[in-house]
Design a protein around this motif. Structure first.
Motif, mmCIF file in Angstrom:
data_model
loop_
_atom_site.group_PDB
_atom_site.id
_atom_site.type_symbol
_atom_site.label_atom_id
_atom_site.label_comp_id
_atom_site.label_asym_id
_atom_site.label_seq_id
_atom_site.Cartn_x
_atom_site.Cartn_y
_atom_site.Cartn_z
ATOM 1 N N ARG A 1 -2.191 2.072 -5.495
ATOM 2 C CA ARG A 1 -3.076 3.190 -5.798
ATOM 3 C C ARG A 1 -2.961 3.556 -7.271
ATOM 4 O O ARG A 1 -1.929 4.060 -7.716
ATOM 5 C CB ARG A 1 -2.730 4.393 -4.914
ATOM 6 N N ASP B 1 -7.790 7.764 0.854
ATOM 7 C CA ASP B 1 -6.427 7.248 0.906
ATOM 8 C C ASP B 1 -6.083 6.537 2.207
ATOM 9 O O ASP B 1 -5.099 5.802 2.286
ATOM 10 C CB ASP B 1 -5.407 8.364 0.632
ATOM 11 N N ASP B 2 -6.909 6.726 3.266
ATOM 12 C CA ASP B 2 -6.655 6.022 4.518
ATOM 13 C C ASP B 2 -7.541 4.793 4.671
ATOM 14 O O ASP B 2 -7.561 4.156 5.720
ATOM 15 C CB ASP B 2 -6.863 6.955 5.708
ATOM 16 N N GLY B 3 -8.304 4.464 3.598
ATOM 17 C CA GLY B 3 -9.152 3.281 3.625
ATOM 18 C C GLY B 3 -10.592 3.556 3.982
ATOM 19 O O GLY B 3 -11.419 2.643 3.942
ATOM 20 N N ARG C 1 -4.428 0.786 1.331
ATOM 21 C CA ARG C 1 -3.617 0.925 2.546
ATOM 22 C C ARG C 1 -2.209 0.362 2.371
ATOM 23 O O ARG C 1 -1.278 0.783 3.065
ATOM 24 C CB ARG C 1 -4.313 0.229 3.707
ATOM 25 N N THR C 2 -2.035 -0.581 1.462
ATOM 26 C CA THR C 2 -0.712 -1.169 1.229
ATOM 27 C C THR C 2 0.005 -0.513 0.056
ATOM 28 O O THR C 2 1.030 -1.015 -0.408
ATOM 29 C CB THR C 2 -0.831 -2.679 0.989
ATOM 30 N N ILE D 1 -9.925 -1.719 0.084
ATOM 31 C CA ILE D 1 -9.333 -0.966 1.191
ATOM 32 C C ILE D 1 -7.910 -1.449 1.462
ATOM 33 O O ILE D 1 -6.988 -0.638 1.652
ATOM 34 C CB ILE D 1 -10.208 -1.114 2.454
ATOM 35 N N HIS D 2 -7.729 -2.759 1.476
ATOM 36 C CA HIS D 2 -6.401 -3.332 1.723
ATOM 37 C C HIS D 2 -5.404 -2.867 0.654
ATOM 38 O O HIS D 2 -4.257 -2.519 0.973
ATOM 39 C CB HIS D 2 -6.491 -4.848 1.741
ATOM 40 N N ARG E 1 -7.349 15.145 0.417
ATOM 41 C CA ARG E 1 -7.137 13.705 0.515
ATOM 42 C C ARG E 1 -7.131 13.071 -0.861
ATOM 43 O O ARG E 1 -7.741 13.563 -1.817
ATOM 44 C CB ARG E 1 -8.242 13.051 1.363
#
Length: 330
Positions: free
Chosen positions: A72, A46-48, A68-69, A64-65, A20
């Motif tokens: 990164r 990577d998935d929050g 997820r958007t 987190i937002h 991950r």
């Protein structure tokens, strides 16, 4: 290293091993009433999914937002929250508080295993990260060293957890052990009396067999160690104190009234202890809060241990005229 930092690093290592994407987020600097201190750590998947904390929750939601958007970072970078009063209010930072964070992609988690192994051996370890190059290095740290950032390099110190060694396995020890665990101490118990240790059953508390003086020596107390003598039996308590007072333990205390502790000091002076070593003894043990029950006495003891650990003078001590009250609340 406290259990929260260990949990963050263990999750980050395991997530990376599973393939991950992982980012470490560290509090670099704070202004105003920021809720978390410099060095506070968070791991973000990577998935929050997140473990750890850098604020009261709203900043975590924004991090987190971003992940997820698709926002990164691929190299160490800084992000600031709460520059304006409006932003501070939005992110739950009281009184205009501001957070400056370091975001770091976890590309190689090998260093985490080294940190966990070395701190497990009661070592202090520092990790220095160069933001310009992304290069990091591990090296021994010096006791008392804290997190630092000079604008280019961040230096995070990971150290062993605080330990509490209790001499005696009575009712007070059981309550004290549970409270100490909640404060993130590793708790150990020594009591050679069969009628006490055979009924001892406290989860996550390590039983150390043997006589107290031998156990203290083998335990190798360091500056992250507190030792408390709680048996009310001078033969056992004094044996432990003879070795504990010669050690680097940051706190050493003994249960008993003021009169009993003065007699104890006179006994200790008959052995190879200096006046300065004997003066290290906290006796009567604990802060004076009018404690009578085992739980109240445990609160008083831990309050004093924490105050010494945090460098705050334990001033709430028992007055001479209060000697007839609880024998433990100092």
């Amino acid at each position: 290293m406290d259990s929260l930092d260990r949990e963050v690093l263990e999750h980050a290592r395991d997530w990376r091993a599973a393939g991950r994407g992982v980012w470490l987020v560290t509090v670099i600097e704070t202004w105003g009433s920021a809720p978390r201190p410099p060095g506070a750590l968070l791991a973000l998947r990577d998935d929050g999914l997140v473990v750890g904390s850098v604020s009261g929750g709203c900043v975590e939601d924004d991090l987190i937002h971003r992940v997820r958007t698709g926002e990164r970072v691929d190299r160490p970078s800084l992000v600031v929250y709460g520059v304006s009063k409006e932003e501070a209010a939005r992110f739950g930072l009281p009184c205009g508080g501001t957070l400056r964070l370091l975001q770091e992609p976890l590309l190689d988690a090998g260093w985490i295993g080294q940190v966990l192994e070395r701190t497990g051996r009661q070592e202090l370890v520092a990790r220095t990260l160069d933001l310009d190059t992304g290069q990091a290095a591990l090296e021994p740290a010096v006791r008392g060293e804290a997190f630092s950032f000079d604008g280019r390099k961040a230096r995070q110190v990971f150290g062993p957890r605080y330990r509490l060694l209790m001499i005696g396995a009575g009712q007070l020890s059981r309550v004290l052990a549970e409270m100490a665990k909640a404060l993130d101490f590793q708790v150990y118990v020594c009591d050679p009396r069969e009628e006490y240790y055979t009924t001892l059953a406290i989860p996550d508390v390590c039983w150390l067999p043997g006589m107290p003086d031998d156990v203290v020596v083998e335990f190798k107390p360091d500056a992250n160690t507190a030792i408390v003598a709680l048996t009310h039996d001078p033969k056992l308590d004094d044996m432990a104190l003879l070795e504990a007072l010669k050690s680097p333990a940051f706190y050493i205390g003994a249960l008993g009234s003021r009169r009993n502790n003065e007699a104890r000091r006179e006994r200790l002076a008959m052995f190879d202890l200096s006046a300065d070593e004997i003066a290290r003894l906290h006796g009567p043990i604990g802060l004076h809060i009018g404690s009578h029950t085992p739980a109240e006495i445990a609160v008083a003891i831990l309050a004093e241990i924490v105050s010494v650990k945090n460098g705050v003078a334990p001033t709430q001590k028992k007055a001479v005229q209060a000697d007839s009250r609880s024998p433990a609340a100092g």
